[in-house]
Design a protein around this motif. Structure first.
Motif, short mmCIF file in Angstrom:
data_model
loop_
_atom_site.label_atom_id
_atom_site.label_comp_id
_atom_site.label_asym_id
_atom_site.label_seq_id
_atom_site.Cartn_x
_atom_site.Cartn_y
_atom_site.Cartn_z
N SER A 197 0.82 -1.22 0.00
CA SER A 197 0.00 0.00 0.00
C SER A 197 0.86 1.27 0.00
O SER A 197 0.34 2.37 0.20
N SER A 198 2.16 1.11 -0.25
CA SER A 198 3.08 2.26 -0.15
C SER A 198 2.73 3.38 -1.12
O SER A 198 3.05 4.54 -0.87
N ILE A 199 2.06 3.03 -2.21
CA ILE A 199 1.69 4.06 -3.19
C ILE A 199 0.75 5.09 -2.57
O ILE A 199 0.66 6.22 -3.03
N THR A 200 0.07 4.72 -1.48
CA THR A 200 -0.88 5.63 -0.84
C THR A 200 -0.20 6.63 0.09
O THR A 200 -0.80 7.65 0.44
N TYR A 201 1.02 6.35 0.52
CA TYR A 201 1.67 7.28 1.46
C TYR A 201 3.04 7.76 1.02
O TYR A 201 3.67 8.57 1.72
N LEU A 202 3.53 7.30 -0.13
CA LEU A 202 4.82 7.76 -0.63
C LEU A 202 4.63 8.57 -1.90
O LEU A 202 3.70 8.31 -2.68
N PRO A 203 5.49 9.55 -2.15
CA PRO A 203 5.37 10.34 -3.38
C PRO A 203 5.57 9.47 -4.62
O PRO A 203 6.28 8.45 -4.57
N CYS A 204 4.95 9.87 -5.70
CA CYS A 204 5.12 9.14 -6.96
C CYS A 204 6.55 9.30 -7.46
O CYS A 204 7.11 10.40 -7.43
N LEU A 205 7.15 8.19 -7.88
CA LEU A 205 8.47 8.25 -8.50
C LEU A 205 8.27 8.44 -10.00
O LEU A 205 8.03 7.49 -10.74
N ASP A 206 8.36 9.69 -10.44
CA ASP A 206 7.98 10.00 -11.82
C ASP A 206 9.19 10.12 -12.75
O ASP A 206 9.16 10.86 -13.73
N GLU A 207 10.24 9.38 -12.43
CA GLU A 207 11.41 9.34 -13.30
C GLU A 207 12.01 7.94 -13.21
O GLU A 207 11.77 7.21 -12.25
N PRO A 208 12.77 7.52 -14.23
CA PRO A 208 13.40 6.19 -14.18
C PRO A 208 14.32 6.08 -12.97
O PRO A 208 15.07 7.01 -12.66
N CYS A 209 14.23 4.95 -12.27
CA CYS A 209 15.01 4.77 -11.04
C CYS A 209 15.83 3.48 -11.09
O CYS A 209 15.54 2.57 -11.87
N VAL A 210 16.82 3.42 -10.25
CA VAL A 210 17.63 2.21 -10.04
C VAL A 210 17.67 1.96 -8.53
O VAL A 210 17.28 2.83 -7.74
N PHE A 211 18.15 0.78 -8.14
CA PHE A 211 18.22 0.49 -6.71
C PHE A 211 19.58 -0.09 -6.36
O PHE A 211 20.32 -0.58 -7.21
N ASP A 212 19.89 -0.02 -5.07
CA ASP A 212 21.09 -0.65 -4.54
C ASP A 212 20.75 -1.13 -3.14
O ASP A 212 19.74 -0.73 -2.55
N VAL A 213 21.57 -2.01 -2.60
CA VAL A 213 21.37 -2.52 -1.25
C VAL A 213 22.62 -2.29 -0.43
O VAL A 213 23.73 -2.60 -0.87
N LEU A 214 22.44 -1.71 0.75
CA LEU A 214 23.53 -1.48 1.69
C LEU A 214 23.37 -2.45 2.86
O LEU A 214 22.26 -2.70 3.33
N ALA A 215 24.47 -2.98 3.33
CA ALA A 215 24.46 -3.85 4.51
C ALA A 215 25.38 -3.25 5.56
O ALA A 215 26.53 -2.94 5.27
N TYR A 216 24.85 -3.09 6.76
CA TYR A 216 25.63 -2.59 7.88
C TYR A 216 25.99 -3.79 8.75
O TYR A 216 25.12 -4.45 9.31
N THR A 217 27.27 -4.08 8.84
CA THR A 217 27.73 -5.25 9.61
C THR A 217 28.66 -4.81 10.73
O THR A 217 29.08 -3.65 10.79
N ASP A 218 28.98 -5.74 11.61
CA ASP A 218 29.99 -5.47 12.63
C ASP A 218 31.31 -5.12 11.94
O ASP A 218 31.59 -5.59 10.83
N THR A 219 32.14 -4.33 12.62
CA THR A 219 33.36 -3.84 11.99
C THR A 219 34.39 -4.93 11.71
O THR A 219 35.28 -4.75 10.87
N ASP A 220 34.26 -6.09 12.38
CA ASP A 220 35.26 -7.15 12.17
C ASP A 220 34.90 -8.07 11.00
O ASP A 220 35.57 -9.06 10.76
N VAL A 221 33.85 -7.71 10.26
CA VAL A 221 33.44 -8.54 9.12
C VAL A 221 34.21 -8.11 7.88
O VAL A 221 34.22 -6.93 7.52
#
Length: 209
Positions: free
Chosen positions: A138-162
């Motif tokens: 239902s995110s379309i009801t509470y988030l602004p419209c993304l009216d341009e081409p988009c890409v995605f990435d994923v960030l992972a936050y790990t312990d510093t010894d990894v």
């Protein structure tokens, strides 16, 4: 003769909990990419998961990326080293960050250190995940419209010894200045608790003539 009924509890192990959480992230990422129209609607196929109709990408490059991601997340979760996973949606043209889907993970240290298990019914976990998936859908009801081409990435936050795997690179946090935020439901396997928050770019409208 009187009988007594009790809700069955399922034994949750560290390995099992890591599998639940990493699989959740894969389905959540697919749902975000579909509902935020990062990829075309026709590139997704409908499946049933968590008692809900879900959509999975059929784009081979995205499938491969998410499959490798799920395996790495599961490994970090079992080691108790993963603190947070963030799916970032950016403008394809400018690289500007438009949305950050933030999944914060709390791990039961005793389970990691001593190998003990926990108890929680699968149905209860599924109901909690259902609530998150419905909010993503239902995110379309509470988030602004993304009216341009988009890409995605994923960030992972790990312990510093990894050590950083060779398929990953160290990154800046890709933050949004003065974002709006929406807190979503959480779910808890009793070993890993996952809190979900989406932050997005706050477009300020100039109402002056």
């Amino acid at each position: 003769m009187a009988s007594k009924t009790a809700a069955a509890k399922d034994i949750i192990t560290l390995h099992g909990s890591a599998a639940i959480v990493s699989e959740f992230f894969c389905y959540a990422a697919n749902s975000i990419l579909y509902n935020r129209a990062v990829y075309p609607e026709e590139s997704f196929a409908k499946v049933k998961k968590y008692g809900l109709p879900m959509l999975l990408t059929q784009d081979e490059s995205v499938k491969s990326f998410l499959s490798n991601l799920t395996c790495q997340i599961s490994e970090w979760l079992e080691a108790g080293k993963l603190q947070r996973v963030v799916l970032v949606i950016m403008s394809k043209a400018t690289g500007e960050v438009l949305e950050r889907w933030n999944f914060r993970i709390e791990t039961d240290a005793e389970v990691v250190e001593k190998g003990v298990s926990r108890e929680k019914s699968d149905k209860e976990i599924m109901r909690e995940i259902q609530a998150i998936m419905r909010q993503v859908a239902s995110s379309i009801t509470y988030l602004p419209c993304l009216d341009e081409p988009c890409v995605f990435d994923v960030l992972a936050y790990t312990d510093t010894d990894v050590a950083v795997p060779f398929t990953w690179v160290e990154s800046d946090p890709k933050l949004i200045a003065n974002p709006q935020m929406v807190k979503l439901h959480a779910f808890d396997t009793k070993i890993h608790k996952v809190d979900t928050l989406v932050s997005y770019k706050n477009d300020e409208w100039d109402e002056e003539e």
